[in-house]
Design a protein around this motif. Structure first.
Motif, PDB file in Angstrom:
ATOM      1  N   ASN A  41     -25.957  -5.322 -40.296  1.00  0.00           N
ATOM      2  CA  ASN A  41     -24.575  -5.729 -40.121  1.00  0.00           C
ATOM      3  C   ASN A  41     -23.737  -4.475 -39.837  1.00  0.00           C
ATOM      4  N   PRO A  42     -22.983  -4.485 -38.732  1.00  0.00           N
ATOM      5  CA  PRO A  42     -22.234  -3.263 -38.376  1.00  0.00           C
ATOM      6  C   PRO A  42     -21.286  -2.813 -39.481  1.00  0.00           C
ATOM      7  N   LYS A  43     -20.753  -3.762 -40.265  1.00  0.00           N
ATOM      8  CA  LYS A  43     -19.808  -3.387 -41.318  1.00  0.00           C
ATOM      9  C   LYS A  43     -20.472  -2.473 -42.354  1.00  0.00           C
ATOM     10  N   SER A  44     -21.721  -2.797 -42.673  1.00  0.00           N
ATOM     11  CA  SER A  44     -22.424  -1.993 -43.677  1.00  0.00           C
ATOM     12  C   SER A  44     -22.694  -0.602 -43.128  1.00  0.00           C
ATOM     13  N   VAL A  45     -23.116  -0.550 -41.881  1.00  0.00           N
ATOM     14  CA  VAL A  45     -23.428   0.745 -41.270  1.00  0.00           C
ATOM     15  C   VAL A  45     -22.163   1.594 -41.223  1.00  0.00           C
ATOM     16  N   GLU A  46     -21.069   0.944 -40.897  1.00  0.00           N
ATOM     17  CA  GLU A  46     -19.808   1.647 -40.789  1.00  0.00           C
ATOM     18  C   GLU A  46     -19.326   2.140 -42.158  1.00  0.00           C
ATOM     19  N   TYR A  47     -19.473   1.294 -43.147  1.00  0.00           N
ATOM     20  CA  TYR A  47     -19.010   1.671 -44.486  1.00  0.00           C
ATOM     21  C   TYR A  47     -19.658   2.966 -44.946  1.00  0.00           C
ATOM     22  N   LEU A  48     -20.900   3.124 -44.559  1.00  0.00           N
ATOM     23  CA  LEU A  48     -21.635   4.329 -44.972  1.00  0.00           C
ATOM     24  C   LEU A  48     -21.398   5.504 -44.035  1.00  0.00           C
ATOM     25  N   GLY A  49     -20.688   5.244 -42.950  1.00  0.00           N
ATOM     26  CA  GLY A  49     -20.443   6.310 -41.985  1.00  0.00           C
ATOM     27  C   GLY A  49     -21.706   6.719 -41.248  1.00  0.00           C
ATOM     28  N   LEU A  50     -22.635   5.767 -41.062  1.00  0.00           N
ATOM     29  CA  LEU A  50     -23.854   6.081 -40.314  1.00  0.00           C
ATOM     30  C   LEU A  50     -23.635   5.769 -38.824  1.00  0.00           C
ATOM     31  N   PRO A  51     -24.426   6.403 -37.956  1.00  0.00           N
ATOM     32  CA  PRO A  51     -24.149   6.317 -36.519  1.00  0.00           C
ATOM     33  C   PRO A  51     -24.353   4.935 -35.894  1.00  0.00           C
ATOM     34  N   ASN A  52     -23.637   4.746 -34.800  1.00  0.00           N
ATOM     35  CA  ASN A  52     -23.791   3.618 -33.883  1.00  0.00           C
ATOM     36  C   ASN A  52     -23.720   2.251 -34.551  1.00  0.00           C
ATOM     37  N   ALA A  53     -22.648   2.046 -35.303  1.00  0.00           N
ATOM     38  CA  ALA A  53     -22.447   0.728 -35.891  1.00  0.00           C
ATOM     39  C   ALA A  53     -22.019  -0.237 -34.796  1.00  0.00           C
ATOM     40  N   ARG A  54     -22.779  -1.290 -34.601  1.00  0.00           N
ATOM     41  CA  ARG A  54     -22.410  -2.343 -33.649  1.00  0.00           C
ATOM     42  C   ARG A  54     -23.316  -3.526 -33.924  1.00  0.00           C
ATOM     43  N   ALA A  55     -22.892  -4.691 -33.411  1.00  0.00           N
ATOM     44  CA  ALA A  55     -23.760  -5.857 -33.589  1.00  0.00           C
ATOM     45  C   ALA A  55     -24.856  -5.795 -32.528  1.00  0.00           C
ATOM     46  N   TRP A  56     -26.065  -6.028 -32.929  1.00  0.00           N
ATOM     47  CA  TRP A  56     -27.156  -6.041 -31.939  1.00  0.00           C
ATOM     48  C   TRP A  56     -28.249  -6.969 -32.427  1.00  0.00           C
ATOM     49  N   ASN A  57     -29.111  -7.346 -31.508  1.00  0.00           N
ATOM     50  CA  ASN A  57     -30.157  -8.293 -31.873  1.00  0.00           C
ATOM     51  C   ASN A  57     -31.507  -7.799 -31.337  1.00  0.00           C
ATOM     52  N   PRO A  58     -32.450  -7.622 -32.232  1.00  0.00           N
ATOM     53  CA  PRO A  58     -33.737  -7.045 -31.822  1.00  0.00           C
ATOM     54  C   PRO A  58     -34.438  -7.813 -30.704  1.00  0.00           C
ATOM     55  N   ILE A  59     -34.232  -9.123 -30.622  1.00  0.00           N
ATOM     56  CA  ILE A  59     -34.987  -9.828 -29.583  1.00  0.00           C
ATOM     57  C   ILE A  59     -34.246  -9.885 -28.254  1.00  0.00           C
ATOM     58  N   GLU A  60     -33.050  -9.328 -28.230  1.00  0.00           N
ATOM     59  CA  GLU A  60     -32.375  -9.251 -26.942  1.00  0.00           C
ATOM     60  C   GLU A  60     -32.819  -8.006 -26.202  1.00  0.00           C
ATOM     61  N   GLU A  61     -32.707  -8.071 -24.891  1.00  0.00           N
ATOM     62  CA  GLU A  61     -33.129  -6.951 -24.062  1.00  0.00           C
ATOM     63  C   GLU A  61     -32.325  -5.685 -24.398  1.00  0.00           C
ATOM     64  N   ASP A  62     -31.012  -5.848 -24.437  1.00  0.00           N
ATOM     65  CA  ASP A  62     -30.129  -4.691 -24.600  1.00  0.00           C
ATOM     66  C   ASP A  62     -29.879  -4.409 -26.087  1.00  0.00           C
ATOM     67  N   TRP A  63     -30.284  -3.231 -26.510  1.00  0.00           N
ATOM     68  CA  TRP A  63     -30.082  -2.876 -27.917  1.00  0.00           C
ATOM     69  C   TRP A  63     -28.785  -2.082 -28.148  1.00  0.00           C
ATOM     70  N   LYS A  64     -27.987  -1.992 -27.098  1.00  0.00           N
ATOM     71  CA  LYS A  64     -26.694  -1.299 -27.216  1.00  0.00           C
ATOM     72  C   LYS A  64     -26.848   0.100 -27.824  1.00  0.00           C
ATOM     73  N   LEU A  65     -27.687   0.848 -27.170  1.00  0.00           N
ATOM     74  CA  LEU A  65     -27.930   2.205 -27.651  1.00  0.00           C
ATOM     75  C   LEU A  65     -26.916   3.152 -27.051  1.00  0.00           C
ATOM     76  N   PRO A  66     -26.688   4.259 -27.710  1.00  0.00           N
ATOM     77  CA  PRO A  66     -25.808   5.258 -27.106  1.00  0.00           C
ATOM     78  C   PRO A  66     -26.423   5.774 -25.793  1.00  0.00           C
ATOM     79  N   GLU A  67     -25.565   6.156 -24.903  1.00  0.00           N
ATOM     80  CA  GLU A  67     -25.956   6.674 -23.590  1.00  0.00           C
ATOM     81  C   GLU A  67     -27.132   7.665 -23.665  1.00  0.00           C
TER      82      GLU A  67
END
Ligand code: SF4
Ligand code: SF4
Lengths: 543, 352
Positions: A41-67
């Motif tokens: 959940n992006p909220k949890s990742v963000e709360y901890l200040g860890l990188p690349n918080a965003r919603a993503w889904n492992p079975i989708e093609e695009d994992w919304k990775l940083p450039e």
């Protein structure tokens, strides 16, 4: 259990140990439902200040990775090669002898060759060779090298979350190559790209904020324990009085919050309360709980070393604030790996605490002289050895027991005899599972290292198969009906895998057994155990 | 997968051919330059690799504990598999290195038709590995006589080694006039063939094998095979070979004069050995050095007793008790939990 989970017989017949004819580098990863956990959940990742918080889904093609994700990984890899000799050596020296291949419960339960520890490690090693070695650069695939790509990344993610960091493989490796260490490192890299699973990320965020994985706030934590106090009173007629955040107590007690929250861990938690009450009444020992450090478990350790340290810090901070003499740790698996192998290094030295001495027996725990933290099973074994507990083991006579050695206290600590000693003193019927499946050879419950979610039931049941198989053996041979353990994840995970593989088998913590047998000063005649089941010989009275 | 071992086999054949043809026509290259180069690269490569490993930090003590920990005095500790002292670690490492103790634990998993599992002792990998390594070591030591014999200081050592090998020369009756048979050579060849067949026929092992797993096996097979050929079947001029090897150690070889009469087979043998030396530092063969540095084996399991220091330990952001109390203070007070600051105090502080 999710409906789509295959039946045990289906799951068994699915296991195929034949290796494919295509080379493993050419077998594309198939992220299959039931075999993976949902994304963080992006909220949890963000709360901890860890990188690349965003919603993503492992079975989708695009994992919304940083450039520049490939660069991040490469640099992360490089940095850690210098920071961890383990990784550097393990990357270089595997001879692919295959000794570890059939040691992993996920391989045994799935037959997927990439669940052989050696191949799990090769997934990373292949990229290492490509990026960091001369041979790999010159000879490419002939040297076992391959470049990083999105497909490779997905493969990493899938298989690094099909390893429970149990270290069974490392026991058999002639060079001690520890795939658990490689998985920890791999997951740390994945976290640089925000590729965590939610079953880990959210507990970590909760723990950071409220002190425990479940996000139980202080007042609710107290309420929950008081609820157990009522239950205990009903069963024993004695009202126990736990201390919370008490300054100047002798000992701070920390256990996983899972015990407070879900059956059958709750009974173990009642056990803790009763044991401490007994010690208070009889010997004046003052133990306190903490709402701030209300979590022994450390899902941070499944994220990164840094996150592990951030969560673990609370134990010493709280011990210092409360001014206790030393810390007592409850029944938990990976919590003890962290305490035993990381805590002192990360957050020590704990020079504000004393070398742990059991004031009741006078035993000095020299083996914990520096961390100042003692395991409850060590502590209880010491009390029993010195005859300090009043026990009626016959109260456990309707329980025919075996003991599951949890991975972390086994291969990350070596605590085998203490819990067995305790069990044998509080119960009369105990049978160990076959020798190659216990103690240092023990099999994982299949759900450790943060994989204890609901959506990956097939993965968990497959991983739990070898353990369940050994339990089934003693179940059929000796009529064992209860599986004891000293781990909260076990208490959460094993009931499901037992219901699935060995119906009728119950799971208990060791301290629950202790409390069943323990005679509290001034207690009424008990008719039931902590679960409300009639005690042996009391079946009539119950009706 | 076959292409992996075929390519390795091919590489070894090509190497043999080059040396067979090249050796006699350019003896200085194959007899002097190549071995010198090989030794230099070997020493340099191994040193570099080991130094590379040692430069990396050991932030945490992570021994794999394979037995009962040290806890209370009445609980029997497994002092070798869960060593809490340096002596224990030393014994653990010695057993690991000299007897391949972890490999000896190996079991084989089997599933029966009713879905039951068994894990029985699997000794053959251990046996093959032990046979291979000890035969290799023995052969290596045995070859020292090519390099040491005339050096007076070492005469005693050579004698010891020699007599040790006399012990290995057995079955005189069935030797048909062959020179004494070195069991080590035969065992080496047999073990290496076993290790290869294992890779080929055990499906799981074949699946994980890379070209670089086959290559050294073929190379060593080639070394053992050419060695055996030279000793028992095609007589080579031992005196000439010894002259060459001695000139290599005494650096007389720097005059680039190679004694006459060294057969091509010897050049193949030497080229294989040189290739192995050059290949060594860049390959998995470095497990020989790595095993000494493996943090799951070479650290004491006394992590709660003695603090292990992480050289790069850095401060991290933690959620302090103060921040926690600030967030939950009212609820805590209401629930009767002790707090460090009462709500009024903290409110005042906020005003300030
Ligand atoms: S046992 Fe060790 S050396 Fe052998 S394949 Fe597994 S990790 Fe590699
Ligand atoms: S650590 Fe455990 S789960 Fe992970 S690869 Fe090794 S045996 Fe499998």
């Amino acid at each position: 259990m999710a409906d789509e989970t295959p039946k045990p017989s289906e799951l068994l017949s699915k296991i195929d140990y034949h290796t494919p004819s295509t080379h493993w580098m050419d077998v594309p990863v198939n992220i299959r439902k039931g075999m993976y956990c949902y994304a963080s959940n992006p909220k949890s990742v963000e709360y901890l200040g860890l990188p690349n918080a965003r919603a993503w889904n492992p079975i989708e093609e695009d994992w919304k990775l940083p450039e520049n994700w490939q660069q991040i990984l490469h640099e992360g890899f490089k940095e850690r090669l210098e920071k961890f000799r383990s990784i550097k050596v393990f990357m270089d020296i595997c001879v692919r002898c295959g000794a570890c291949a059939d040691k992993c419960h996920f391989f045994i339960g799935t037959g997927d060759p990439k669940n052989m520890p050696v191949l799990r490690a090769e997934l990373l090693r292949s990229v290492y060779r490509n990026d960091f070695t001369l041979m790999g650069k010159l000879l490419g695939r002939f040297a076992g090298a391959r470049p990083m790509s999105l497909a490779v990344l997905k493969e990493w993610w899938y298989y690094l979350f099909q390893c429970t960091e149990c270290r069974r493989c490392s026991l058999y490796c002639p060079y001690g190559i520890d795939t658990a260490e490689i998985t920890m490192f791999g997951r740390e890299l994945l976290n640089l790209l925000g590729l965590n699973i939610d079953w880990i990320a959210t507990p970590v965020a909760n723990c950071y904020r409220t002190g425990n994985h479940l996000g139980i706030q202080p007042h609710a934590f107290k309420d929950m324990l008081e609820f157990f106090v009522d239950d205990i009173e009903e069963i024993t007629g004695v009202r126990v009085e736990p201390n919370f955040n008490k300054k100047g107590a002798d000992i701070l007690f920390i256990t996983p919050s899972g015990d407070v929250f879900a059956d059958p861990g709750t009974y173990t938690c009642m056990g803790y309360l009763m044991l401490f009450h007994f010690l208070k009444e009889k010997y004046g020992l003052d133990v306190t709980w903490s709402t701030y450090a209300s979590e022994g478990g450390n899902f941070g350790s499944f994220t990164s070393h840094e996150t592990m340290k951030r969560l673990n810090a609370k134990m010493y901070l709280e011990a210092k604030r409360l001014g206790v003499k030393w810390i007592l740790g409850g029944e938990c698996g990976h919590m003890w790996l962290v305490i035993n192998q990381y805590m002192d290094t990360m957050n020590g030295p704990a020079d504000f605490l004393e070398v742990p001495v059991n004031p009741i027996t006078g035993t000095r725990f020299d083996n914990a002289a520096s961390t100042k933290m003692v395991h409850l099973s060590e502590f209880t074994a010491d009390l029993i050895k010195h005859g300090k507990l009043d026990l009626k083991p016959e109260r456990n006579d309707n329980k025919i027991l075996t003991f599951h050695d949890s991975c972390n206290p086994s291969r990350g600590m070596g605590m085998f005899d203490e819990p067995r000693y305790v069990i044998k003193n509080v119960a009369n019927h105990f049978y160990d599972m076959p020798a190659n499946t216990i103690r240092e050879h023990t099999f994982c419950c299949g759900s450790g290292s943060g994989l204890n979610a609901g959506e990956n039931m097939e993965e968990r049941m497959a991983g739990g198969l070898p353990r369940a198989n050994a339990v089934k053996y003693v179940h059929e041979k000796y009529g064992v009906n209860m599986l004891a353990c000293v781990c909260a994840i076990d208490r959460a995970a094993l009931p499901a895998s037992m219901a699935y593989w060995v119906p009728g088998m119950q799971v208990t913590g060791v301290t629950e057994l202790v409390a069943n047998a323990l005679v509290l000063p001034g207690e009424q005649e008990r008719t039931t155990d902590l679960r409300g089941e009639p005690l042996p010989g009391m079946e009539e009275a119950d009706e | 997968m076959n292409k992996f071992y075929l390519s390795s086999l091919l590489a070894v054949f090509v190497l043999a051919l080059i040396a067979w043809v090249g050796g006699p026509s350019a003896p200085w290259l194959f007899g002097i330059v190549l071995p010198y180069l090989a030794v230099i690269l070997f020493v340099y490569g191994v040193a570099r690799r080991v130094m590379g490993w040692s430069r990396s930090a050991v932030p945490f003590a992570i021994p794999t504990t394979g037995g009962q920990q040290r806890s209370m005095p009445w609980i029997k500790q497994n002092k070798i598999d869960n060593p809490s002292t340096h002596l224990g670690v030393f014994i653990r490492m010695a057993l690991e290195i000299l007897t391949f103790r972890s490999l000896f634990r190996n079991t084989r998993m089997k599933m029966t038709h009713e879905g039951r599992f068994s894990y029985n002792l699997e000794i053959f990998l251990w046996l093959g590995a032990i046979a291979f390594h000890y035969a290799f070591l023995t052969t290596l030591v045995r070859h020292m006589r090519f390099f040491l014999e005339p050096v007076p200081l070492c005469i005693q050592a050579i004698e010891a080694v020699d007599s040790f090998f006399r012990f290995e020369i057995s079955y005189d009756a069935i030797q048909f006039g062959l020179p004494g048979v070195y069991i080590s050579g035969i065992v080496l060849l047999a073990a290496v063939v076993y290790l290869f067949l294992r890779r080929l026929f055990i499906a799981k092992v074949r699946y994980i094998s890379l070209a670089q797993d086959y290559f050294p096996l073929f190379l060593i097979m080639g070394i053992a095979f050419t060695g055996i050929l030279m000793r028992y079947f095609t007589k080579v001029d031992i005196a000439a070979i010894k002259e060459l090897t001695m000139s290599l150690v005494t650096f007389k070889a720097l005059s680039f004069k190679v004694p006459q009469g060294i057969g091509p087979l010897f050049y193949v043998h030497l080229a294989f050995v040189s290739t192995l030396l050059i290949y060594f530092p860049f390959s998995k063969l470095m497990h020989m050095g790595g095993v000494f540095l493996s943090p799951t084996r070479n650290l004491a399991a006394n992590t709660r007793e003695v603090r292990h220091v992480n050289p790069w330990n850095y401060p991290v952001k933690v959620h302090t008790y103060e921040a926690y109390e600030n967030e939950f203070r009212d609820k805590m007070v209401e629930a009767g939990l002790p707090v460090d600051k009462m709500p009024e105090e903290s409110a005042e502080e906020e005003k300030e």
